[in-house]
Design an enzyme around this catalytic site. Structure first.
Site, mmCIF file in Angstrom:
data_model
loop_
_atom_site.group_PDB
_atom_site.id
_atom_site.type_symbol
_atom_site.label_atom_id
_atom_site.label_comp_id
_atom_site.label_asym_id
_atom_site.label_seq_id
_atom_site.Cartn_x
_atom_site.Cartn_y
_atom_site.Cartn_z
ATOM 1 N N CYS A 1 5.395 -92.135 -54.252
ATOM 2 C CA CYS A 1 6.697 -92.745 -53.917
ATOM 3 C C CYS A 1 7.004 -92.717 -52.431
ATOM 4 O O CYS A 1 8.044 -93.247 -52.007
ATOM 5 C CB CYS A 1 7.814 -92.048 -54.694
ATOM 6 S SG CYS A 1 8.044 -90.320 -54.247
ATOM 7 N N ASP B 1 -37.427 -97.782 -59.006
ATOM 8 C CA ASP B 1 -36.874 -99.140 -59.000
ATOM 9 C C ASP B 1 -37.433 -99.999 -60.117
ATOM 10 O O ASP B 1 -37.024 -101.143 -60.277
ATOM 11 C CB ASP B 1 -37.144 -99.803 -57.644
ATOM 12 C CG ASP B 1 -35.972 -100.643 -57.171
ATOM 13 O OD1 ASP B 1 -34.830 -100.282 -57.487
ATOM 14 O OD2 ASP B 1 -36.203 -101.657 -56.487
ATOM 15 N N ASP C 1 -38.351 -101.946 -42.310
ATOM 16 C CA ASP C 1 -38.402 -100.809 -41.399
ATOM 17 C C ASP C 1 -38.214 -101.238 -39.941
ATOM 18 O O ASP C 1 -37.467 -100.581 -39.189
ATOM 19 C CB ASP C 1 -39.721 -100.053 -41.576
ATOM 20 C CG ASP C 1 -40.912 -101.000 -41.694
ATOM 21 O OD1 ASP C 1 -40.724 -102.212 -41.478
ATOM 22 O OD2 ASP C 1 -42.017 -100.526 -41.997
ATOM 23 N N CYS D 1 9.460 -88.488 -58.225
ATOM 24 C CA CYS D 1 8.595 -89.223 -59.158
ATOM 25 C C CYS D 1 7.746 -88.308 -60.030
ATOM 26 O O CYS D 1 7.143 -88.768 -60.992
ATOM 27 C CB CYS D 1 7.687 -90.199 -58.398
ATOM 28 S SG CYS D 1 6.485 -89.377 -57.323
ATOM 29 N N CYS E 1 -4.291 -82.145 -60.954
ATOM 30 C CA CYS E 1 -3.903 -82.686 -59.656
ATOM 31 C C CYS E 1 -4.602 -84.022 -59.436
ATOM 32 O O CYS E 1 -5.814 -84.140 -59.622
ATOM 33 C CB CYS E 1 -4.267 -81.689 -58.554
ATOM 34 S SG CYS E 1 -3.993 -82.314 -56.891
ATOM 35 N N CYS F 1 -1.234 -80.236 -57.105
ATOM 36 C CA CYS F 1 -1.277 -78.778 -57.145
ATOM 37 C C CYS F 1 -0.691 -78.204 -55.855
ATOM 38 O O CYS F 1 -0.530 -78.921 -54.849
ATOM 39 C CB CYS F 1 -2.706 -78.289 -57.360
ATOM 40 S SG CYS F 1 -3.824 -78.699 -56.008
ATOM 41 N N CYS G 1 -2.805 -78.602 -52.503
ATOM 42 C CA CYS G 1 -2.740 -79.955 -51.945
ATOM 43 C C CYS G 1 -1.356 -80.232 -51.360
ATOM 44 O O CYS G 1 -1.217 -80.891 -50.320
ATOM 45 C CB CYS G 1 -3.076 -80.992 -53.022
ATOM 46 S SG CYS G 1 -4.804 -80.963 -53.538
ATOM 47 N N CYS H 1 -7.199 -83.560 -56.128
ATOM 48 C CA CYS H 1 -8.439 -82.796 -56.161
ATOM 49 C C CYS H 1 -9.027 -82.631 -57.550
ATOM 50 O O CYS H 1 -10.191 -82.246 -57.687
ATOM 51 C CB CYS H 1 -8.229 -81.413 -55.536
ATOM 52 S SG CYS H 1 -7.142 -80.339 -56.493
ATOM 53 N N SER I 1 -39.648 -93.229 -52.911
ATOM 54 C CA SER I 1 -39.427 -94.502 -53.601
ATOM 55 C C SER I 1 -40.694 -94.935 -54.329
ATOM 56 O O SER I 1 -41.794 -94.820 -53.804
ATOM 57 C CB SER I 1 -39.015 -95.588 -52.598
ATOM 58 O OG SER I 1 -39.992 -95.736 -51.589
#
Length: 1040
Positions: A82, A372, A740, A59, A37, A64, A67, A40, A336
């Site tokens: 389409c 980082d 900050d 088309c 699908c 699925c 959906c 999903c 961090s």
């Protein structure tokens, strides 16, 4: 992806993605091929006749059945490719518009959709046409694993975990799989729409009626203890504790009196100039006016200080009911780090271990570590930390130890047997201490190994080169260490998720330092776990109180005040500071006085760590509007009420105040979707864009782990933020090295409020630089950031007036945070004046009368009274207050002065200044760093001021001795002025002297310099000899 499956590295721009396993060769990530699908990612499946399911006969676009049925029932009913209207297929229920078709397979009364949800009918189509196609190149279209938009608010229950391909033994109903737009949001802990069918809604309404007195309890329930628990759970989760009037009212009266006295004093000073020392007088007047202005900005935000109290038991009663699913909100924790040599891996590891062991449901916690610097040392250390966590976490929870950072726990000099009753505790503690020592040895071995970089770069265990060998040019990297299917502790219990993240870096891109790294974590977590709340910590700030997050939830999840709270800020507390706190590292005056004052207005400022955010506030959304009061609706005289009438249709259908809140928030989102280009705002990631609309968090249930990890690599690519609002309106704000302050300021300007939480046991503790040079460099960084904000577009002096959502006392506080470095200029001049007065025999004030002396006495008394009463209501000790005053002068004449100069150079000449990360390493010896001398140019201005004032004191006393008794009277005022400066700089002088038991070379050098200067002044200038009467030298010359 499951924990331990390997390091995912890749670059979205280069269309690269690989998985590096610990003992296997790297191989490309497997693509999802076949009939899947396109919405999903699941298999399309077969029809009832065994044929391949085809949703669109025009088309053949692969979709699925779930959906297809969802799109027909609640979407636009059009094929995404389409745009042909879906026809009803065999086995599908009838929907509106199927009247022309046969009614062979109609399933009557199968779905009952509420009328209030019909207005969301075209929301999915609007988003599909929002230019949010996945990726940037045509190559992604062939191997697309995701839809243009993946399901929103109607996701599977939030657990803080990645989605998995199966859901245990039971399949989720197909109606829950694909939802393009979010459901109307609800209060945290309230019943969702699908629980109406299970009777939960009726029970909640009965409870509400019972509380309102409209539904009387049964006679047998009056004395029922369960009813008492229900009543307790319905109480507020926190409350304000106002400062006692006997403490705060005298404080306010003294502030008003001091303001009046200051006005009279300045009037007297201006009207009584010193004609023979006009330059000195004018300089002092300018300085005193600036000091008065700065005091006003600093003082008035303290007018409404408050304390707060939380009720953790009520939080548990409301959201952790026995026999029901835990309803506490998930939390994503961000840590961090940049340089493992300045931020030791052992320190970071202790912080991560304290997070994993916190007192919170394990399926609600996800810890993201941002590297980082792309260091292999950090990566391997985190791997070792994950292994040790399997033993450490169950030990912490079994014996309820505090703190849960092992380094701090084992070095704690307290009775660790207190309140411990388990017979096995001593034995297990000894075993755990041995395990931790072995863990430290392994980390130390990694650090020693990383000291010398191999010429060919670092190589991983499987022989693969480390992707981050070039820290400035490397792909994005993600590794899941702990979590689902691999995150079990030694007792077989689940562990919180631990994720390593290193964003992509390439030359030519602006990466925005820490703020850019934090925004990358926001997007990665939004794709992988999407918790509605986020806690950010520096790598050296461990969790000292395992219930800290619960403390924050008492505010953020409180139905009364929580929905308008953008973040909960905790005070910073520190370990390893010398007993006397020579350089005011604890900063208690700011955290225990200023922040309490701001909490009584619109909330404290964000200080960079120890803060729990609401994700929606970081996404740039405004706080929800409360129910309108009748008086406001009927009044048209005030402009602010006119603004409230812009969207009258969005709340007129509300049945009560709570419904108005829910409706208003949902309609605000719909309005944003109709007016906003999501691609420009959030970036070109449909999955991430959809996650921003999910109020209660969670990830789409239909997304595969491989798809989510590929999307996570996408959102940390170095060019993802280009032409978006990241850093300007969303996330951490760019433009200053103190991101900050800007980030919190933007939220307050949108109308959000923040909360200051001070639990009895400090929530977090970190390390602070106790060395003089390191401390001054830290203060320099903060002050430079404030100067950058002052000259930026977001300066609180001129930004944020539109809408009037920032309260004026709060604005004063923000203005003060940006202009305080400029106080260094008048402070430098004022500290120099005493020496000049002593050396020139001039003074900044004329001879004062008895009446005029009352102004000076009243001013000094008001200053002392303000300080004493401030200490009385805040609980700050007088020693801490005095240390803060001393360092205000030390930092003002050094770091703040350099910050102003560097800020002006950056604005006027474009000369940028790089800052260095403050070292988190500690000396092996207790307070060894305190006595270490590190030369820096920041030491020059205060040293110079000290020397000239000492020289001035010696010169003034010598002059008085020569001139006799009558010269001592005028001298006292000048000496008092000079001693005021010297006393404030005394900690700086001790820092120059080094250890108390020896005199370093630098002191000898300065002593010789001081003696030389004094000798030159005495011999060459000789201004102190008593002048005798004689001929006028101007007329006849010196030799007449």
């Amino acid at each position: 992806m499951e924990a331990g499956a390997g390091l995912v590295a890749g670059s979205h721009n280069r269309n690269e993605l690989v998985v590096i396993h610990g003992h296997e060769e790297s191989k490309p990530l497997k693509n999802l091929d076949g009939q899947v699908c396109e919405i999903c990612g699941d298999e399309v499946g077969l029809t009832v006749d065994g044929d391949l399911f085809v949703a669109c006969n025009e088309c053949g676009f692969p979709v699925c059945r779930p959906c297809y049925e969802y799109e027909r029932r609640e979407g636009s009913q059009l094929c995404p490719q389409c745009k042909t209207r879906y026809k009803r297929l065999k086995g599908s229920p009838r929907v509106e518009g199927d009247d022309d078709e046969e009614d062979i397979d109609d399933l009557e009364h199968e779905f009952n959709i509420e009328d209030e949800q019909n207005k969301h009918k075209y929301m999915a189509e609007a988003m599909l046409h929002g230019k949010m196609s996945y990726g940037r190149g045509p190559e992604d279209d062939d191997n697309a694993q995701f839809p243009s938009v993946i399901a929103g608010g109607r996701s599977r229950p939030v657990s803080g975990e990645f989605p998995i391909s199966s859901y245990g033994h039971g399949e989720m109903p197909s109606s829950l799989h694909k939802r393009v737009h979010p459901y109307p949001i609800s209060e945290p802990g309230s019943e969702r729409w699908d629980e109406k069918k299970e009777g939960g809604w009726k029970e909640r309404m009965d409870d509400w009626k019972l509380q309102q007195g409209n539904l009387g309890p049964e006679p047998d329930d009056i004395n029922d203890p369960d009813m008492a628990m229900i009543d307790e759970a319905g109480q507020p989760l926190s409350r304000k504790v106002p400062i006692a009037s006997s403490k705060i009212n005298p404080y306010r009266m003294v502030i008003v009196a001091r303001l009046a006295i200051l006005a009279f004093f300045l009037r007297y000073r201006i009207l009584n100039p010193v004609h023979d020392a006009f330059g000195l007088w004018l300089t002092s007047i300018i300085c005193e006016i600036w000091f008065a202005f700065s005091w006003i900005l600093d003082q008035f935000p303290k007018w409404f200080p408050i304390d707060r109290e939380t009720y953790l038991d009520r939080l548990s009663l409301r959201y952790e009911r026995e026999g029901e699913p835990n309803m506490l909100s998930p939390v994503d924790v961000f840590v961090s780090t940049v340089d493992p040599m300045k931020e030791p891996p052992l320190v970071t590891g202790n912080t991560v271990l304290s997070i994993l062991a916190m007192d919170y449901p394990v399926d609600k916690i996800s810890c993201y570590v941002s590297d980082d610097g792309a260091s292999m040392l950090t990566f391997e250390s985190l791997s070792e930390t994950a292994e040790f966590a399997r033993k450490w976490v169950p030990f912490c929870k079994k014996f309820s130890i505090e703190p849960r950072a092992p380094e701090m726990y084992f070095t704690l000099k307290i009775d660790y047997l207190k309140d411990k009753v388990q017979p096995t505790f001593v034995k297990e503690r000894r075993a755990m201490k041995r395990e931790y020592e072995e863990f430290k040895v392994r980390i130390n071995a990694l650090v020693a190994k990383a000291a010398k970089v191999p010429p060919e770069g670092w190589i991983m265990q499987d022989g693969t080169p480390w992707p981050g060998n070039n820290a400035k040019d490397h792909p994005g990297m993600i590794q899941v260490f702990l979590g689902h299917s691999g995150g079990l502790d030694a007792d077989g219990n689940e562990l919180p998720r631990l994720v390593y993240v290193s964003r992509e870096k390439r030359p030519g891109f602006q990466h925005h330092k820490k703020a850019g790294a934090m925004n990358a974590l926001v997007r990665v977590s939004g794709v992988l776990t999407n918790a509605p709340f986020m806690l950010n910590l520096d790598c050296d700030h461990y969790i000292n109180n395992s219930k800290a997050v619960r403390e924050a939830m008492c505010f953020l999840m409180d139905p009364q005040i929580g929905r308008k709270v953008c973040y909960v800020q905790f005070p910073q507390r520190f370990d390893g500071i010398d007993t006397n706190d020579r350089y005011a590292n604890r900063n208690t005056v700011f955290f225990d006085i200023n922040m309490k004052g701001l909490d009584g207005i619109q909330g404290p400022v964000y200080v960079g760590t120890g803060c729990v955010f609401r994700r929606q506030a970081l996404y740039g959304y405004e706080p929800p509007k409360g129910p309108k009061r009748p008086k406001m609706v009927s009044c048209d005289c005030c402009p602010c009420f006119g603004r409230r009438k812009k969207l009258p249709k969005y709340s007129k259908h509300s049945a009560n105040g709570d419904a108005a809140d829910l409706q208003g928030m949902d309609d605000d989102k719909e309005l944003l979707m109709s007016e906003m280009n999501f691609e420009k705002k959030f970036g070109q990631s449909a999955i991430f864009v959809t996650s921003t609309l999910m109020e209660q968090g969670g990830v789409p249930p239909s997304s595969s782990p491989a798809a989510l990890l590929k999307e996570a690599i996408h959102v940390i690519s170095c060019g993802y933020e280009d032409k978006t609002e990241w850093g300007t309106e969303l996330g951490w704000i760019y433009g200053s090295i103190t991101e900050d302050i800007l980030t919190g300021f933007k939220m307050h300007c949108r109308g959000w409020r923040s909360i200051y939480c001070m639990p009895k046991r400090p929530a977090f503790k970190g390390s602070a630089p106790i060395n003089l040079s390191d401390r001054l460099n830290q203060v320099l960084r903060w002050a430079l950031g404030s100067v950058e904000i002052f000259f930026s577009h977001h300066s609180p002096v001129w930004y944020g007036y539109k809408g009037g959502k920032l309260k004026w006392p709060e604005r004063f506080a923000y203005v003060n945070t940006t202009i305080y470095p400029f106080t260094s200029l008048p402070l430098l001049a004022y500290c120099t004046l005493p020496a000049i007065c002593l050396l020139t025999d001039k003074f900044i004030m004329p001879a004062i009368s008895t009446f005029a002396s009352l102004f000076f006495i009243a001013l000094f008394m008001s200053i002392f009274a303000t300080g004493i009463l401030e200490l009385r209501w805040s609980g700050v000790s007088i020693e801490e207050w005095w240390r803060n005053e001393q360092f205000w002068v030390i930092g003002g004449v050094s770091a703040h002065l350099f910050a102003v100069v560097q800020g002006l150079l950056k604005v006027l000449a474009g000369i940028d200044t790089n800052f260095t990360v403050t070292s988190k390493a500690s000396d092996d010896e207790d307070f060894g760093e305190l006595y270490a001398f590190k030369w820096t140019t920041l030491l020059i201005p205060p040293t110079t001021i000290l020397i000239i004032n000492l020289v001035g004191v010696v010169a003034g006393i010598s002059d008085a001795i020569n001139n006799g008794y009558q010269a001592w009277g005028p001298l006292f005022g000048k000496l008092f002025f000079a001693f005021w400066v010297i006393l404030h700089l005394y900690p700086f002088l001790k820092g120059l002297m080094g250890r108390q038991n020896r005199t370093p070379t630098i002191v000898v050098i300065w002593s010789v310099l001081l003696a030389s200067i004094f000798s030159l002044l005495w011999v060459r200038i000789d201004p102190f000899v008593l002048k005798t009467k004689g001929p006028d030298t101007k007329k006849c010359g010196i030799n007449c």
